[in-house]
Scaffold this active site. Structure first.
Site, PDB file in Angstrom:
ATOM      1  N   ASP A  91     -11.979-112.807 -58.368  1.00 51.95           N
ATOM      2  CA  ASP A  91     -11.743-111.628 -57.733  1.00 51.95           C
ATOM      3  C   ASP A  91     -12.887-110.711 -57.441  1.00 51.95           C
ATOM      4  O   ASP A  91     -13.447-110.635 -58.906  1.00 51.95           O
ATOM      5  CB  ASP A  91     -10.362-110.861 -58.382  1.00 51.95           C
ATOM      6  CG  ASP A  91     -10.058-109.562 -57.941  1.00 51.95           C
ATOM      7  OD1 ASP A  91      -9.773-109.788 -56.428  1.00 51.95           O
ATOM      8  OD2 ASP A  91     -10.109-108.567 -58.342  1.00 51.95           O
ATOM      9  N   GLU A 100     -14.739-114.526 -54.031  1.00 55.71           N
ATOM     10  CA  GLU A 100     -14.395-113.421 -53.334  1.00 55.71           C
ATOM     11  C   GLU A 100     -15.625-112.458 -53.281  1.00 55.71           C
ATOM     12  O   GLU A 100     -15.810-111.772 -54.198  1.00 55.71           O
ATOM     13  CB  GLU A 100     -13.322-112.484 -53.420  1.00 55.71           C
ATOM     14  CG  GLU A 100     -13.068-111.366 -52.733  1.00 55.71           C
ATOM     15  CD  GLU A 100     -11.851-110.610 -53.034  1.00 55.71           C
ATOM     16  OE1 GLU A 100     -10.933-110.106 -52.224  1.00 55.71           O
ATOM     17  OE2 GLU A 100     -11.587-110.269 -54.349  1.00 55.71           O
TER      18      GLU A 100
END
Length: 710
Positions: free
Chosen positions: A348, A385
């Site tokens: 993330d 990401e």
């Protein structure tokens, strides 16, 4: 502070001093060794508890800075205890926020390396934010010994990306709804997910990408709501206790491993969405759970005045390139691979990992190279990401050779083109071919691009075609949260409707998005429930909706069986053995060897103009035994496309495989029963996608079949 009394294994009333390594609580013969990093503090106490709700420890063990400290590591060996023992720390030291020090001797701290966390019934986030003792309402760490689990020969699967279809899902949300059919005691748990493995196997996905399963703070949410998604970590080693149907302190470890083992037996990999960019401790107003209480200025990126740098949008930023934090991250990854057998990680806000302690981007971030070059992580899926909330966007430039990337450009350009935006056709074409404009210069395999249109963050696929605007009022923030840049189109009506024409158009658009995602070069990822049009009623930020809004409503399968079947058939075709082993080819090699022909409505004349809303592509397989002809009409009027002459084709005819304008089962036909179509032209209704195929050995009648009129 109370002092412990002598016990078996002690000398002169003193406990053995223990070892600095390994960090955490390590079960050895006769007891447990404890070791924790705490810099600049003046005192450390190890606290033992009998129960998670206890307000008073059963035993307090002060650590002598002369005997029990080596460098910045505090350590002790405690005889006579073992797995299941609850514990925590209190750490005293200066409270000097301007210098980055925020010690609070009243707070019970969990172990940064703790393998399990016990959450009391009276857990209170607010108590951890205020001065004073919070033992009765604080989370506690649990001593665990991962060596005793019987894996029955299980190992990570290491499936190649070219044979991977990812299903992003939430462990609890998958089965919490009563319609899941899972027994009530297992709903919303690791065991509940195991109950639904037959569904996943039937759907055909090869990997589940689980939203965060590290222990997180459920109260890190607006008042009256609960944090559901889990992007609020308090531990990087402990599985989230609330996802376990086994309520003992070590139950979550075994149940998580049972889930992994069961998924592996079904041939499904387990990818964890990991949050190494921030913690639930937030900014200066946040709670003290762990890292802040041990070494605030080590674990977090701070400005010169001691305030928290916030490139995550969550109040703090983990100082990932500090040598102590780097070790923590690497040790955590090792643990989840070696002891928990996971197959990969989706990082993330991974661009945070490329910043230094002051938030500046680094050319060669040490932590990323540590992960890239780690032999224990070789063959493990690493997905970035590649952006953060501070504006750092690294899609196409993320460091290293083993990393794959969530391709945000794929999401945005496919959304724009299929909803009818202008000026997007050339970008859409690039996304279908694994984005050579982004990745072609890197000599990377096409699977470098993780292709997705929807994910947990934003609209579901149903809502993407049903809402022009977000509707997040239920989040309690006056609809201010969540992105306003949805690139969505409601097909003429905002929200749910009984209008059959609108519903037919939405169904067609859903199939268009699914087909593009699952047929494009790259690694496809679909969102939980999109295969049956799961809705969040326009909420594009359902992180705090632990209710039917955020759960998977399995009744939708009966409402949209055609979408489910369409998705299944696409996945099956995607994973059908190809005559080209694409996993051995780089993107440039693949595109260089393939025979590609771009067209518009007329052969050989693609319309790349700003106003264009259509494109066609012919792809010849390396063996020349198979030819695909893709046609996409994102225009609001029907278009008639000229087809390549049949005499050039294997088998001498075009067969209709996919036509999203047709009702099921004609929207996608079985591979060995594709009907022959008119050899000269094909008429595409508005907002539709068609795939024709020419095969060397067709097993159907040569009689042409004309597509139904719109």
């Amino acid at each position: 502070m109370a002092r412990t009394t002598g016990r078996a294994g002690t000398r002169n009333g003193e406990l053995p001093k223990g070892n600095t390594s390994p960090l955490g609580a390590t079960v050895t013969r006769g007891g447990v060794n404890f070791s924790v990093f705490a810099r600049d503090c003046t005192g450390v106490e190890l606290l033992l508890f009998d129960d998670a709700d206890d307000a008073t420890p059963s035993r307090v063990i002060p650590l002598d800075p002369q005997r029990n400290r080596t460098y910045h590591y505090w350590h002790v060996f405690v005889p006579g205890i073992g797995p299941g023992q609850l514990y925590g720390y209190r750490v005293a030291g200066p409270f000097e926020p301007q210098r980055g020090r925020r010690f609070d001797p009243g707070k019970v701290l969990i172990d940064p390396y703790g393998r399990a966390v016990a959450v009391p019934d009276r857990y209170c986030r607010g108590d951890a934010c205020l001065p004073g003792d919070n033992a009765g309402s604080a989370m506690k760490s649990v001593v665990a010994d991962p060596r005793g689990y019987d894996w029955e020969g299980d190992l990570p699967l290491k499936r190649p990306y070219s044979k991977t279809v990812i299903y992003e899902m939430h462990v609890a949300g998958f089965t919490k709804h009563p319609s899941s059919g899972v027994p009530e005691g297992k709903r919303g748990t690791y065991a509940g997910l195991v109950e639904k493995i037959p569904y996943l196997k039937d759907l055909g996905v090869t990997a589940v990408e689980l939203l965060p399963v590290f222990q997180f703070d459920p109260l890190d949410a607006p008042l009256g709501l609960r944090n559901f998604w889990g992007y609020s970590p308090v531990s990087f080693f402990s599985p989230h206790a609330a996802f376990s149907s086994k309520k003992g302190p070590l139950g979550p470890l075994d149940e998580f491993r049972d889930m992994v083992k069961a998924l592996h037996k079904a041939g499904i990999e387990v990818i964890l969405d990991v949050v190494y960019n921030h913690t639930s401790e937030g900014d200066h107003n946040g709670p003290t759970f762990c890292f802040r209480g041990f070494a605030n200025d080590v674990y977090y990126s701070l400005d010169a005045d001691g305030s928290y740098i916030n490139h995550t949008g969550c109040g703090n930023t983990l100082n990932a390139n500090h040598h102590v934090v780097r070790r923590l991250i690497i040790d955590s990854l090792h643990y989840w691979v070696k002891e928990m057998h996971v197959d990969g990680f989706r990082f993330d806000l991974a661009s945070i990992l490329s910043r230094d302690g002051q938030g500046r981007p680094l050319k060669n971030p040490p932590i990323l190279w540590d992960i890239e070059s780690d032999p224990a992580l070789a063959g493990i899926k690493l997905i970035a990401e590649a952006w953060d909330a501070g504006g750092l966007y690294q899609v196409g430039s993320f460091i290293g050779d083993s990393w794959k990337e969530w391709n945000g450009e794929f999401r945005d350009d496919v959304r724009r083109f299929l909803k009818g935006d202008e000026g997007v056709v050339s970008r859409f074409a690039a996304r279908m071919l694994a984005s050579p404009d982004i990745y072609g210069h890197q000599e990377r395999e096409p699977e470098q691009s993780i292709n997705f249109v929807t994910c947990h963050d934003g609209f579901t696929l149903n809502d993407l075609v049903s809402y022009n605007d977000k509707h997040n009022e239920a989040n309690g923030e006056q609809n201010r949260d969540g992105s306003d840049a949805n690139l969505s189109w409601n097909c003429g009506v905002e929200g749910a409707t009984s209008d059959p024409d609108i519903e037919a158009l939405r169904n067609r658009q859903v199939k268009n998005f699914m087909a593009v995602t699952l047929l494009a070069l790259g690694t496809p990822m679909i969102l939980m429930g999109d295969e049956m049009r799961r809705t969040q009623r326009g909420n594009n930020n359902a992180y705090c909706q632990d209710n039917e809004l955020g759960w998977f409503d399995w009744d939708q399968l009966a409402v949209h069986p055609d979408i489910h079947r369409f998705t299944k058939e696409l996945i099956r075709a995607r994973l059908r053995q190809s005559d080209t082993p694409t996993e051995t080819l780089t993107l440039n090699q693949l595109l260089g060897q393939a025979r590609l022909e771009w067209h518009g409505v007329h052969l050989g004349t693609p319309d790349w103009s700003y106003q264009s809303h259509s494109i066609a592509l012919t792809v010849w397989s390396a063996s020349k035994h198979l030819v695909f002809h893709y046609m996409v009409n994102a225009y609001w009027e029907p278009l008639s496309f000229t087809l390549p002459p049949p005499k050039r084709l294997p088998g001498g005819a075009w067969h209709r495989w996919i036509d999203t304008s047709l009702a099921a089962p004609d929207d996608i036909t079985p591979w060995d029963a594709t009907p022959v179509v008119d050899p000269d032209r094909y008429r595409l209704p508005p907002r539709s996608l068609v795939v024709l195929v020419a095969k060397r050995y067709a097993r159907n009648s040569p009689r042409p079949v004309t597509p139904a009129a719109p």
